[in-house]
Design an enzyme around this catalytic site. Structure first.
Site, PDB file in Angstrom:
ATOM      1  N   LEU A  24      -0.043  75.909 -20.507  1.00  0.00           N
ATOM      2  CA  LEU A  24      -0.887  75.607 -19.231  1.00  0.00           C
ATOM      3  C   LEU A  24      -0.512  76.813 -18.114  1.00  0.00           C
ATOM      4  O   LEU A  24      -1.167  76.544 -16.999  1.00  0.00           O
ATOM      5  CB  LEU A  24      -0.704  74.325 -18.879  1.00  0.00           C
ATOM      6  CG  LEU A  24      -1.153  73.110 -20.003  1.00  0.00           C
ATOM      7  CD1 LEU A  24      -0.877  71.798 -19.102  1.00  0.00           C
ATOM      8  CD2 LEU A  24      -2.663  73.433 -20.227  1.00  0.00           C
ATOM      9  N   HIS A  82       1.751  77.151 -35.804  1.00  0.00           N
ATOM     10  CA  HIS A  82       0.988  78.051 -36.109  1.00  0.00           C
ATOM     11  C   HIS A  82       1.297  78.820 -37.293  1.00  0.00           C
ATOM     12  O   HIS A  82       1.437  79.935 -37.376  1.00  0.00           O
ATOM     13  CB  HIS A  82       0.572  79.025 -34.849  1.00  0.00           C
ATOM     14  CG  HIS A  82       1.700  79.499 -34.258  1.00  0.00           C
ATOM     15  ND1 HIS A  82       2.683  79.973 -34.772  1.00  0.00           N
ATOM     16  CD2 HIS A  82       2.034  79.490 -32.916  1.00  0.00           C
ATOM     17  CE1 HIS A  82       3.798  80.500 -33.880  1.00  0.00           C
ATOM     18  NE2 HIS A  82       3.220  80.136 -32.766  1.00  0.00           N
ATOM     19  N   ASP A  98      -2.852  76.270 -29.920  1.00  0.00           N
ATOM     20  CA  ASP A  98      -2.271  77.443 -29.213  1.00  0.00           C
ATOM     21  C   ASP A  98      -2.896  78.023 -28.109  1.00  0.00           C
ATOM     22  O   ASP A  98      -2.865  79.322 -27.933  1.00  0.00           O
ATOM     23  CB  ASP A  98      -1.730  78.414 -30.412  1.00  0.00           C
ATOM     24  CG  ASP A  98      -0.797  79.412 -29.797  1.00  0.00           C
ATOM     25  OD1 ASP A  98      -0.242  79.266 -28.796  1.00  0.00           O
ATOM     26  OD2 ASP A  98      -0.210  80.330 -30.605  1.00  0.00           O
ATOM     27  N   HIS A 137      -5.236  84.349 -20.898  1.00  0.00           N
ATOM     28  CA  HIS A 137      -4.815  85.317 -20.175  1.00  0.00           C
ATOM     29  C   HIS A 137      -6.067  85.819 -19.368  1.00  0.00           C
ATOM     30  O   HIS A 137      -7.102  85.748 -19.598  1.00  0.00           O
ATOM     31  CB  HIS A 137      -4.725  86.635 -21.232  1.00  0.00           C
ATOM     32  CG  HIS A 137      -3.255  86.188 -22.095  1.00  0.00           C
ATOM     33  ND1 HIS A 137      -2.146  86.212 -21.397  1.00  0.00           N
ATOM     34  CD2 HIS A 137      -3.133  85.888 -23.038  1.00  0.00           C
ATOM     35  CE1 HIS A 137      -1.092  85.908 -22.301  1.00  0.00           C
ATOM     36  NE2 HIS A 137      -1.716  85.875 -23.375  1.00  0.00           N
TER      37      HIS A 137
END
Lengths: 434, 309
Positions: free
Chosen positions: A73, A242, A315, A319
């Site tokens: 976050l 993951h 995940d 960005h």
């Protein structure tokens, strides 16, 4: 006001329910489940209580609130990428009533103060619940244990140095021992840095053709094996994050057969895309662990099918566009996923790989039990966190409609079939798709 | 009937060219090579056009070659060398390129140490982008000039075998040549220590070996590559001496090859490391011819992309 969700197919794997039922919500809790339910305030004209809010769910799946146990976050510290407010809004739109937020903020969530800050911010924002994950090591530096006990008191639900794998096996052992004592799972990003450093995509024929440095699959596999061994030694709950390689799926499968307490998650991009998506150098395809081969994708699908992979997690890694607008090697790894996760997972339903009930379980009862949180079920008396899915709702992924502050998705322009059409937390509608 | 038209196209790599397009470019070269032999080495073909050489990585040969090629066609050529450090001034690649575009550049020639940068710039720029080398990915004009050099010597390319030796993993020259030669029906063998042969290289349709002494026997041309230590960040062989013992093209090794074998090198050479001085200067060497042809090939390419007349 009471809520009555009518006519939907209720799937609650925690209770073994999969049939058409109505759901009555009162005071933010699940009041009752039943067929053709009429609740008192509906049929008594002199009842002083307001008529219930009706949610018509015909053709939809009514599920316990979905939990995404792997998101970033970015707040505190990287608010230009995402804030707790925008991240939770994206989560609600994606159908999530709770998200587990990783610790790689700035400052790192390695002290109770940061944990408390995150929880306070989330409470002020409202909506989707934030479940903080505490760092294993101070500053994610992999050298000394973070204030795990203090963070535990403050409310963390798991331990992870996600993104900065714990290279020191001895420290990892201690983290597992400590985590076991506090009943906190250790969530491990498995990557041997010495094998992977410099790599920007999966090592294989595509990386060779593109002239990009590759990350070999073994960089993941050796750490999965190491951590499974440490979990056996310590008795801790290890959760592999993951999983991206066929070999890692197999290692987890065998560890489970041996009775080792290991669980694992798969990300939608790892069961949807292969390394061939990197052709053209779209930096939105850069992610860690990287997109791998078609054989790995098939192995992950098989692992989801047979239950080796317990959880689907996004995940979600926002960005800023200026960071992604660089050459492939320079751009940071990560892609947003909260708002595409369910749509991509439902592709597996439409392809006949997973049943709806399997998909719901991987978003509800499994992540809730791994993190030890009282969510993920519609059991009477529990908080009324509900996700209503329309498996046939078709939409295009567009940057302009994404709630996340960042738009770094390789799925922009994709048409997805299946989405959350309503999300409720404690009986409040926090998202509705019109 | 040729319907090939490269005007306005980018040249980002050999990968995006067809065999016919490669032949089309090579066939256009001879009149441009002739210009360089004249007393007055200048024609007005691209008068009024602006070519910007945007080099983010040091280069002497390629930058000069593009500059001379442009000038011999009467274009205005501007050279910009951007040290990678000045990117830390904060201006993004995109902004740099768009600013140059705003000054009405007709073609941008780009070199960068990172693979994919020309592709990134091409997405934003309407005018053609020529890749003058991007990381370990492609160096298409080098492959074109290598092919032209071989075609000039052999008359035809199909069926010939080229052995590429050295740091294959880090080499964009190797990649572009592998792609081009395979497209034109040539055989390619790549050779180097196993640490310099990247995973999956066979998928490019080439043979792969670490045995130089055997591989050289089947080659019609041997292309030597330098060790690109700046790209590895790690040591891929025990010592230069050991490397040279196995992978230096010495006159002794060259004697194992067919007679008439051609020796190539894209430069810069490290004499005594990957190639013995007497071989670099020997009768089989076409290394300086490659450089001469580089100007002609780039002239032809600029002409074809800019649609000069």
């Amino acid at each position: 006001m009471d809520i009555l969700i009518r006519g939907g197919r209720v799937i609650d794997p925690a209770q073994g329910i999969d049939r058409h039922l109505d759901v009555w919500i009162a005071d933010g809790k699940i009041m009752a489940l039943g067929p053709d339910m009429r609740i008192p305030s509906q049929h008594a004209p002199d009842d002083p209580r307001p008529a219930p809010h009706l949610i018509e769910a015909q053709g939809c799946v009514v599920a316990p609130g979905f939990l995404d146990m792997h998101v970033h976050l970015r707040e505190p510290g990287f608010e230009y990428k995402e804030t707790i407010a925008t991240g939770l809004a994206a989560a609600a739109a994606g159908g999530f009533t709770a998200v587990a937020a990783m610790a790689n903020t700035k400052p790192v969530n390695d002290t109770p103060a940061v944990t408390e800050f995150m929880l306070r911010r989330a409470a002020a924002v409202g909506g989707t619940r934030l479940l903080p994950i505490g760092a294993v090591s101070v500053g994610l530096a992999g050298e000394e244990l973070a204030e795990i006990g203090g963070m535990h008191k403050a409310g963390i639900v798991g331990l992870s140095d996600d993104g900065m794998p714990v290279m020191n096996p001895r420290l990892m052992r201690r983290a597992m021992e400590y985590g076991r004592m506090l009943e906190l799972p250790v969530l491990s990003h498995c990557e041997d840095h010495r094998l992977s450093s410099g790599g920007v995509m999966h090592e294989g024929d595509v990386s060779t053709a593109l002239g990009l440095i590759g990350v070999p699959a073994v960089a993941e596999n050796v750490m999965v094996y190491r951590d499974i061994q440490l979990a056996e030694l310590t008795g801790a709950h290890l959760h592999i994050q993951h999983v991206s390689t066929a070999e890692a799926v197999d290692l987890v499968r065998r560890a489970k057969e041996q009775g080792i307490t290991v669980t694992a998650e798969a990300c939608p991009h790892h069961f949807t895309l292969t390394h061939e998506a990197v052709q053209g150098y779209d930096t939105n395809t850069k992610v860690n662990p990287p997109l791998r081969t078609a054989a790995d994708v098939e192995a992950i699908k098989a692992g989801l099918q047979d239950g080796t992979l317990d959880v689907i997690a996004s995940d979600h890694a926002p960005h800023h566009v200026s960071e992604k607008d660089q050459d492939y090697a320079a751009a940071p790894a990560g892609m947003i996923g909260l708002e595409t996760s369910v749509g991509l997972a439902l592709r597996l339903y439409h392809e006949g790989i997973l049943s709806l009930s399997q998909i719901v379980a991987k978003y509800t009862v499994y992540p809730a039990s791994i993190l030890g949180v009282p969510h993920g079920t519609l059991r009477v008396g529990s908080n009324a966190d509900v996700t209503i899915l329309d498996p046939d709702y078709t939409y295009e992924v567009e940057a302009t409609t994404l709630r996340s502050r960042s738009k770094n998705s390789p799925f922009l322009g994709w048409r997805l079939r299946g989405a959350a059409v309503a999300t409720l937390v404690s009986g409040e509608v926090i998202f509705e798709r019109l | 009937m040729s319907t090939i038209d490269l005007r306005g196209r980018d040249l980002l790599g050999i990968e995006s060219l067809t065999a016919d397009e490669i032949h089309y470019i090579l066939d256009a070269v001879p009149p441009f090579k002739e210009i360089s032999k004249r007393d007055i080495k200048k024609v007005p073909t691209l008068r009024g056009k602006t070519i910007i050489n945007l080099f983010f990585e040091p280069s002497t040969r390629t930058r000069t070659s593009f500059e001379i090629a442009g000038k011999r066609l009467s274009a205005d050529v501007i050279n910009i060398s951007v040290a990678t450090s000045s990117v830390s001034k904060g201006e993004s690649l995109r902004d740099t390129a768009e600013n140059l575009q705003a000054m009405q550049a007709d073609v941008l020639v780009v070199r960068h140490s990172a693979a994919g940068v020309p592709h990134l710039l091409a997405r934003y720029l309407p005018s053609p982008v020529i890749n003058a080398g991007d990381g370990a990915h492609e160096h298409p004009t080098q492959a074109l000039l290598d092919l032209y050099t071989l075609q000039e010597k052999w008359g035809t390319l199909t069926g010939h075998t080229v052995l590429i030796v050295g740091d294959i993993a880090a080499s964009r020259v190797a990649r572009s040549n592998m792609l081009a030669m395979r497209k034109l029906g040539m055989q390619v063998c790549v050779c180097g220590p196993r640490t310099m042969l990247p995973i999956g290289i066979e998928q490019m349709g080439v043979e792969c070996t670490s045995d130089f002494d055997t591989a050289i026997q089947g080659a019609d041309a041997v292309m030597m590559l330098r060790i690109q230590r700046e790209r590895h960040g790690e040591v891929l062989f025990p010592s230069l001496q050991e490397y040279s013992e196995r992978y230096c093209l010495t006159s002794e090794r060259l004697r194992r090859a067919k007679s008439g074998v051609l020796v190539m090198h894209p430069g810069p050479m490290n004499r005594g490391v990957e190639i013995a001085p007497e071989v670099a200067d020997g009768l089989e060497s076409v290394i300086l011819t490659q450089v001469t042809n580089g100007v002609a090939v780039r002239m032809a390419l600029l002409y074809l992309l800019l649609g000069g007349s």
